[in-house]
Design a protein around this motif. Structure first.
Motif, PDB file in Angstrom:
ATOM      1  N   GLY A  10       0.819  -1.167   0.009  1.00  8.92           N
ATOM      2  CA  GLY A  10       0.054  -0.092   0.188  1.00  8.92           C
ATOM      3  C   GLY A  10       0.893   1.462   0.071  1.00  8.92           C
ATOM      4  O   GLY A  10       0.140   2.311  -0.101  1.00  8.92           O
ATOM      5  N   LEU A  11       2.140   1.232   0.212  1.00  9.01           N
ATOM      6  CA  LEU A  11       2.955   2.346   0.201  1.00  9.01           C
ATOM      7  C   LEU A  11       3.095   2.864  -1.337  1.00  9.01           C
ATOM      8  O   LEU A  11       3.231   2.065  -2.338  1.00  9.01           O
ATOM      9  CB  LEU A  11       4.303   2.061   0.648  1.00  9.01           C
ATOM     10  CG  LEU A  11       4.481   1.820   2.054  1.00  9.01           C
ATOM     11  CD1 LEU A  11       5.968   1.479   2.565  1.00  9.01           C
ATOM     12  CD2 LEU A  11       4.155   2.983   3.137  1.00  9.01           C
ATOM     13  N   THR A  12       3.294   4.197  -1.309  1.00  4.19           N
ATOM     14  CA  THR A  12       3.475   4.949  -2.704  1.00  4.19           C
ATOM     15  C   THR A  12       4.738   5.282  -2.840  1.00  4.19           C
ATOM     16  O   THR A  12       5.366   5.803  -2.082  1.00  4.19           O
ATOM     17  CB  THR A  12       2.550   6.258  -2.569  1.00  4.19           C
ATOM     18  OG1 THR A  12       1.266   5.933  -2.277  1.00  4.19           O
ATOM     19  CG2 THR A  12       2.752   6.912  -4.024  1.00  4.19           C
ATOM     20  N   MET A  13       5.315   4.788  -3.866  1.00  3.29           N
ATOM     21  CA  MET A  13       6.764   4.871  -4.115  1.00  3.29           C
ATOM     22  C   MET A  13       7.023   5.720  -5.565  1.00  3.29           C
ATOM     23  O   MET A  13       6.316   5.316  -6.687  1.00  3.29           O
ATOM     24  CB  MET A  13       7.386   3.554  -4.343  1.00  3.29           C
ATOM     25  CG  MET A  13       9.087   3.525  -4.568  1.00  3.29           C
ATOM     26  SD  MET A  13       9.988   2.008  -4.774  1.00  3.29           S
ATOM     27  CE  MET A  13       9.467   1.656  -6.401  1.00  3.29           C
ATOM     28  N   PRO A  14       7.892   6.652  -5.543  1.00  5.73           N
ATOM     29  CA  PRO A  14       8.107   7.450  -6.899  1.00  5.73           C
ATOM     30  C   PRO A  14       8.588   6.645  -7.824  1.00  5.73           C
ATOM     31  O   PRO A  14       9.238   5.460  -7.546  1.00  5.73           O
ATOM     32  CB  PRO A  14       9.134   8.478  -6.409  1.00  5.73           C
ATOM     33  CG  PRO A  14       8.912   8.829  -5.040  1.00  5.73           C
ATOM     34  CD  PRO A  14       8.653   7.317  -4.386  1.00  5.73           C
ATOM     35  N   PHE A  15       7.909   6.738  -9.135  1.00  2.00           N
ATOM     36  CA  PHE A  15       8.511   5.711 -10.225  1.00  2.00           C
ATOM     37  C   PHE A  15       9.775   5.780 -10.869  1.00  2.00           C
ATOM     38  O   PHE A  15      10.390   5.147 -11.250  1.00  2.00           O
ATOM     39  CB  PHE A  15       7.338   5.875 -11.367  1.00  2.00           C
ATOM     40  CG  PHE A  15       7.465   4.949 -12.578  1.00  2.00           C
ATOM     41  CD1 PHE A  15       6.887   3.939 -12.160  1.00  2.00           C
ATOM     42  CD2 PHE A  15       7.976   5.168 -13.458  1.00  2.00           C
ATOM     43  CE1 PHE A  15       7.059   2.795 -13.265  1.00  2.00           C
ATOM     44  CE2 PHE A  15       7.881   4.307 -14.534  1.00  2.00           C
ATOM     45  CZ  PHE A  15       7.380   3.145 -14.403  1.00  2.00           C
ATOM     46  N   VAL A  16      10.349   7.312 -10.612  1.00  6.08           N
ATOM     47  CA  VAL A  16      11.635   7.559 -10.926  1.00  6.08           C
ATOM     48  C   VAL A  16      12.457   7.940  -9.660  1.00  6.08           C
ATOM     49  O   VAL A  16      12.113   8.649  -8.926  1.00  6.08           O
ATOM     50  CB  VAL A  16      11.752   8.745 -12.062  1.00  6.08           C
ATOM     51  CG1 VAL A  16      13.143   8.866 -12.347  1.00  6.08           C
ATOM     52  CG2 VAL A  16      10.920   8.089 -13.227  1.00  6.08           C
ATOM     53  N   GLY A  17      13.604   7.427  -9.591  1.00  3.77           N
ATOM     54  CA  GLY A  17      14.591   7.693  -8.527  1.00  3.77           C
ATOM     55  C   GLY A  17      16.017   8.037  -8.807  1.00  3.77           C
ATOM     56  O   GLY A  17      16.322   8.037  -9.879  1.00  3.77           O
ATOM     57  N   PHE A  18      16.484   8.695  -7.922  1.00 10.16           N
ATOM     58  CA  PHE A  18      18.182   9.193  -8.110  1.00 10.16           C
ATOM     59  C   PHE A  18      18.920   8.243  -7.247  1.00 10.16           C
ATOM     60  O   PHE A  18      18.963   7.845  -5.980  1.00 10.16           O
ATOM     61  CB  PHE A  18      18.240  10.364  -7.516  1.00 10.16           C
ATOM     62  CG  PHE A  18      19.644  11.106  -7.876  1.00 10.16           C
ATOM     63  CD1 PHE A  18      19.769  11.818  -8.959  1.00 10.16           C
ATOM     64  CD2 PHE A  18      20.652  11.412  -6.815  1.00 10.16           C
ATOM     65  CE1 PHE A  18      20.933  12.302  -9.305  1.00 10.16           C
ATOM     66  CE2 PHE A  18      21.925  11.703  -7.212  1.00 10.16           C
ATOM     67  CZ  PHE A  18      21.925  12.367  -8.501  1.00 10.16           C
ATOM     68  N   GLY A  19      19.919   7.538  -8.163  1.00 10.84           N
ATOM     69  CA  GLY A  19      20.877   6.523  -7.484  1.00 10.84           C
ATOM     70  C   GLY A  19      22.108   7.355  -7.219  1.00 10.84           C
ATOM     71  O   GLY A  19      22.530   8.146  -7.934  1.00 10.84           O
ATOM     72  N   THR A  20      22.689   6.593  -6.122  1.00 13.07           N
ATOM     73  CA  THR A  20      23.836   7.333  -5.559  1.00 13.07           C
ATOM     74  C   THR A  20      25.094   6.617  -5.608  1.00 13.07           C
ATOM     75  O   THR A  20      26.067   6.940  -5.038  1.00 13.07           O
ATOM     76  CB  THR A  20      23.510   7.916  -4.179  1.00 13.07           C
ATOM     77  OG1 THR A  20      23.450   6.507  -3.238  1.00 13.07           O
ATOM     78  CG2 THR A  20      22.320   8.629  -4.159  1.00 13.07           C
ATOM     79  N   TRP A  21      25.242   5.464  -6.730  1.00 14.18           N
ATOM     80  CA  TRP A  21      26.179   4.411  -6.441  1.00 14.18           C
ATOM     81  C   TRP A  21      27.778   4.981  -6.415  1.00 14.18           C
ATOM     82  O   TRP A  21      28.351   4.759  -5.667  1.00 14.18           O
ATOM     83  CB  TRP A  21      25.752   3.496  -7.579  1.00 14.18           C
ATOM     84  CG  TRP A  21      27.116   2.604  -7.790  1.00 14.18           C
ATOM     85  CD1 TRP A  21      27.736   1.706  -6.831  1.00 14.18           C
ATOM     86  CD2 TRP A  21      27.995   2.189  -8.893  1.00 14.18           C
ATOM     87  NE1 TRP A  21      28.701   0.898  -7.137  1.00 14.18           N
ATOM     88  CE2 TRP A  21      28.873   1.292  -8.688  1.00 14.18           C
ATOM     89  CE3 TRP A  21      28.066   2.720 -10.246  1.00 14.18           C
ATOM     90  CZ2 TRP A  21      29.807   0.756  -9.633  1.00 14.18           C
ATOM     91  CZ3 TRP A  21      28.906   2.386 -11.135  1.00 14.18           C
ATOM     92  CH2 TRP A  21      29.571   1.156 -10.565  1.00 14.18           C
TER      93      TRP A  21
END
Length: 104
Positions: A10-21
């Motif tokens: 049920g959590l809402t998660m942004p479809f696009v994220g920022f990776g920090t590798w």
């Protein structure tokens, strides 16, 4: 950049994220702050990236509410059993300077 997906819990998660590798140090923290300032709301890190602390600092300095940012992190393989996983999560919480992680 404001599209979200609903996870099975049920959590809402942004479809696009920022990776920090590859992000490290002051320049890495600035890149994360810039990502947040232009609208990214999912920040992905990991213990093995060795940058959870700068992610936490960037989030704290962003001026955004913590609940408006979705943070994901990953445990390293040495934390594969139940007890060590909890320890790894607790350590990540300290480095990220937050009370919760949205997705591990």
């Amino acid at each position: 950049m404001h599209e979200n997906i609903i996870l099975n819990n049920g959590l809402t998660m942004p479809f696009v994220g920022f990776g920090t590798w590859m992000l490290k140090g002051a320049a890495g923290k600035q890149a994360i702050r810039e990502a947040l300032s232009v609208g990214y709301r999912l920040i992905d890190t990991a213990h093995m990236y060795d940058n959870e602390a700068i992610v936490g600092q960037a989030v704290a300095e962003s001026g955004l509410r913590r609940e408006d940012i979705f943070i994901t992190t990953k445990l390293c393989q040495t934390r594969a059993c139940y007890e060590l996983a909890w320890q790894g999560i607790e350590e990540s919480l300290v480095r990220l300077q937050t009370d919760y992680i949205d997705l591990v």
